[in-house]
Motif scaffolding. Structure first.
Motif, PDB file in Angstrom:
ATOM      1  N   ALA A 110       0.831  -1.207   0.000  1.00 60.26           N
ATOM      2  CA  ALA A 110       0.000   0.000   0.000  1.00 60.26           C
ATOM      3  C   ALA A 110       0.868   1.260   0.000  1.00 60.26           C
ATOM      4  N   ARG A 111       2.090   1.145   0.499  1.00 56.48           N
ATOM      5  CA  ARG A 111       3.036   2.273   0.501  1.00 56.48           C
ATOM      6  C   ARG A 111       3.947   2.231  -0.725  1.00 56.48           C
ATOM      7  N   ASN A 112       3.602   1.385  -1.696  1.00 58.88           N
ATOM      8  CA  ASN A 112       4.366   1.243  -2.944  1.00 58.88           C
ATOM      9  C   ASN A 112       5.808   0.819  -2.692  1.00 58.88           C
ATOM     10  N   LEU A 113       6.003  -0.091  -1.746  1.00 57.36           N
ATOM     11  CA  LEU A 113       7.334  -0.612  -1.442  1.00 57.36           C
ATOM     12  C   LEU A 113       7.399  -2.089  -1.779  1.00 57.36           C
ATOM     13  N   THR A 114       8.580  -2.533  -2.159  1.00 56.01           N
ATOM     14  CA  THR A 114       8.832  -3.939  -2.463  1.00 56.01           C
ATOM     15  C   THR A 114      10.275  -4.263  -2.096  1.00 56.01           C
ATOM     16  N   SER A 115      10.616  -5.524  -2.074  1.00 53.13           N
ATOM     17  CA  SER A 115      11.962  -5.932  -1.680  1.00 53.13           C
ATOM     18  C   SER A 115      12.727  -6.536  -2.848  1.00 53.13           C
ATOM     19  N   SER A 116      14.042  -6.577  -2.684  1.00 52.19           N
ATOM     20  CA  SER A 116      14.896  -7.276  -3.635  1.00 52.19           C
ATOM     21  C   SER A 116      16.190  -7.632  -2.921  1.00 52.19           C
ATOM     22  N   GLY A 117      16.983  -8.484  -3.532  1.00 45.77           N
ATOM     23  CA  GLY A 117      18.255  -8.878  -2.959  1.00 45.77           C
ATOM     24  C   GLY A 117      18.177 -10.211  -2.235  1.00 45.77           C
ATOM     25  N   HIS A 118      19.102 -10.416  -1.323  1.00 48.51           N
ATOM     26  CA  HIS A 118      19.163 -11.693  -0.618  1.00 48.51           C
ATOM     27  C   HIS A 118      19.819 -11.522   0.752  1.00 48.51           C
ATOM     28  N   ILE A 119      19.598 -12.500   1.595  1.00 50.11           N
ATOM     29  CA  ILE A 119      20.268 -12.575   2.888  1.00 50.11           C
ATOM     30  C   ILE A 119      20.998 -13.903   2.978  1.00 50.11           C
ATOM     31  N   VAL A 120      21.864 -13.983   3.963  1.00 50.85           N
ATOM     32  CA  VAL A 120      22.513 -15.239   4.302  1.00 50.85           C
ATOM     33  C   VAL A 120      22.175 -15.528   5.757  1.00 50.85           C
ATOM     34  N   VAL A 121      21.599 -16.692   5.995  1.00 53.57           N
ATOM     35  CA  VAL A 121      21.226 -17.125   7.336  1.00 53.57           C
ATOM     36  C   VAL A 121      22.448 -17.752   8.000  1.00 53.57           C
ATOM     37  N   HIS A 122      22.721 -17.348   9.233  1.00 55.25           N
ATOM     38  CA  HIS A 122      23.800 -17.950  10.034  1.00 55.25           C
ATOM     39  C   HIS A 122      23.191 -18.442  11.343  1.00 55.25           C
ATOM     40  N   TRP A 136      18.349 -19.350  17.073  1.00 60.26           N
ATOM     41  CA  TRP A 136      19.010 -18.050  17.120  1.00 60.26           C
ATOM     42  C   TRP A 136      19.797 -17.902  15.826  1.00 60.26           C
ATOM     43  N   ASP A 137      19.656 -16.749  15.189  1.00 53.12           N
ATOM     44  CA  ASP A 137      20.248 -16.509  13.879  1.00 53.12           C
ATOM     45  C   ASP A 137      20.929 -15.145  13.876  1.00 53.12           C
ATOM     46  N   CYS A 138      22.059 -15.070  13.189  1.00 56.77           N
ATOM     47  CA  CYS A 138      22.747 -13.797  12.947  1.00 56.77           C
ATOM     48  C   CYS A 138      22.804 -13.604  11.439  1.00 56.77           C
ATOM     49  N   GLN A 139      21.788 -12.939  10.898  1.00 54.69           N
ATOM     50  CA  GLN A 139      21.640 -12.812   9.460  1.00 54.69           C
ATOM     51  C   GLN A 139      22.524 -11.710   8.887  1.00 54.69           C
ATOM     52  N   ASP A 140      22.987 -11.956   7.683  1.00 52.42           N
ATOM     53  CA  ASP A 140      23.678 -10.944   6.901  1.00 52.42           C
ATOM     54  C   ASP A 140      22.726 -10.542   5.781  1.00 52.42           C
ATOM     55  N   SER A 141      22.188  -9.337   5.891  1.00 51.48           N
ATOM     56  CA  SER A 141      21.249  -8.862   4.873  1.00 51.48           C
ATOM     57  C   SER A 141      21.809  -7.651   4.124  1.00 51.48           C
ATOM     58  N   THR A 142      23.139  -7.556   4.046  1.00 54.23           N
ATOM     59  CA  THR A 142      23.748  -6.408   3.378  1.00 54.23           C
ATOM     60  C   THR A 142      23.398  -6.329   1.892  1.00 54.23           C
ATOM     61  N   ASN A 143      23.000  -7.423   1.299  1.00 52.33           N
ATOM     62  CA  ASN A 143      22.633  -7.421  -0.120  1.00 52.33           C
ATOM     63  C   ASN A 143      21.128  -7.377  -0.331  1.00 52.33           C
ATOM     64  N   ALA A 144      20.387  -7.014   0.717  1.00 48.86           N
ATOM     65  CA  ALA A 144      18.936  -6.907   0.629  1.00 48.86           C
ATOM     66  C   ALA A 144      18.537  -5.435   0.701  1.00 48.86           C
ATOM     67  N   GLN A 145      17.440  -5.115   0.060  1.00 52.90           N
ATOM     68  CA  GLN A 145      16.992  -3.732   0.073  1.00 52.90           C
ATOM     69  C   GLN A 145      15.486  -3.646  -0.113  1.00 52.90           C
ATOM     70  N   VAL A 146      14.947  -2.515   0.285  1.00 54.72           N
ATOM     71  CA  VAL A 146      13.557  -2.172   0.049  1.00 54.72           C
ATOM     72  C   VAL A 146      13.574  -0.999  -0.914  1.00 54.72           C
ATOM     73  N   LYS A 147      12.687  -1.060  -1.890  1.00 54.06           N
ATOM     74  CA  LYS A 147      12.659   0.043  -2.858  1.00 54.06           C
ATOM     75  C   LYS A 147      11.226   0.421  -3.195  1.00 54.06           C
ATOM     76  N   ASN A 148      11.089   1.620  -3.720  1.00 53.30           N
ATOM     77  CA  ASN A 148       9.812   2.117  -4.173  1.00 53.30           C
ATOM     78  C   ASN A 148       9.466   1.370  -5.458  1.00 53.30           C
ATOM     79  N   SER A 149       8.306   0.739  -5.486  1.00 52.13           N
ATOM     80  CA  SER A 149       7.934  -0.071  -6.653  1.00 52.13           C
ATOM     81  C   SER A 149       7.611   0.780  -7.873  1.00 52.13           C
ATOM     82  N   ARG A 150       7.331   2.044  -7.699  1.00 48.03           N
ATOM     83  CA  ARG A 150       7.039   2.926  -8.836  1.00 48.03           C
ATOM     84  C   ARG A 150       8.304   3.536  -9.421  1.00 48.03           C
ATOM     85  N   THR A 151       9.206   3.992  -8.525  1.00 47.27           N
ATOM     86  CA  THR A 151      10.391   4.723  -8.996  1.00 47.27           C
ATOM     87  C   THR A 151      11.648   3.865  -9.045  1.00 47.27           C
TER      88      THR A 151
END
Length: 187
Positions: A110-122, A136-151
């Motif tokens: 509804a806020r025109n947001l979507t995700s892309s990228g990936h994480i690594v589960v540790h 218990w997990d220590c995730q690396d989500s440095t390659n994940a992002q949220v972006k505006n689906s319109r722009t």
């Protein structure tokens, strides 16, 4: 194949996510129940189990269910059908997490947001007691992002050390599903 004993994925395996803890909080919604002050487990990788094969297979099943949730989550988020989202996530999540995540995906879109990228589960630690388990997990989500689906503009990026605790329950069908994910800060 995932190396569950070491809690790592091989270099070729990537797992998309709804970028990092910032968005995990959006998707998990009220699932933390304020238990951010939990005493954290050791950050060293778990030792190989020395108990019976049955214990090992139960731990492997818990690790598998937890990891697969992170694969199903972005697929569900990208789906345009609420029924398909529920089907995808229902394989690895149960109440109260399931409805919270579905509701929050709708709010995200509804806020025109979507995700892309990936994480690594540790996965750092797994505790099993009967039909309940905690991961218990220590995730690396440095390659994940949220972006505006319109722009296409990136609005949020993941971090290298999101510490999470997930509780799982074994259903009457014998499958493990996550019912709660609690962010614990940084690891």
């Amino acid at each position: 194949m995932i190396d569950y004993k070491k809690g790592r994925h091989p270099a070729s395996a990537t797992y998309p996510v709804i970028a990092g803890v910032a968005l995990l909080l959006v998707l998990a919604g009220s699932c933390s129940n304020g238990d951010r002050k939990t005493v954290l487990p050791s950050t060293s990788p778990p030792e190989a189990p020395t108990t019976s094969t049955a214990t090992t297979s139960v731990e492997d099943a818990v690790r598998h269910a937890y990891t697969q949730y992170w694969m199903a989550l972005p697929q569900a988020e990208q789906s345009s059908s609420n029924e398909r989202r529920r089907q995808l996530l229902g394989e690895y999540a149960t109440q109260p997490l399931l409805d919270d995540v579905l509701r929050n995906i709708d709010q995200l879109h509804a806020r025109n947001l979507t995700s892309s990228g990936h994480i690594v589960v540790h996965i750092q630690k797994v505790q099993i007691g009967g039909n309940r388990a905690t991961v218990w997990d220590c995730q690396d989500s440095t390659n994940a992002q949220v972006k505006n689906s319109r722009t296409g503009q990136v609005t949020s990026r993941g971090t290298p050390n999101d510490h999470l605790r997930a509780t799982l329950a074994r259903g009457s069908d014998g499958r493990w599903r996550i019912n709660r994910i609690s962010p614990l800060g940084r690891c």
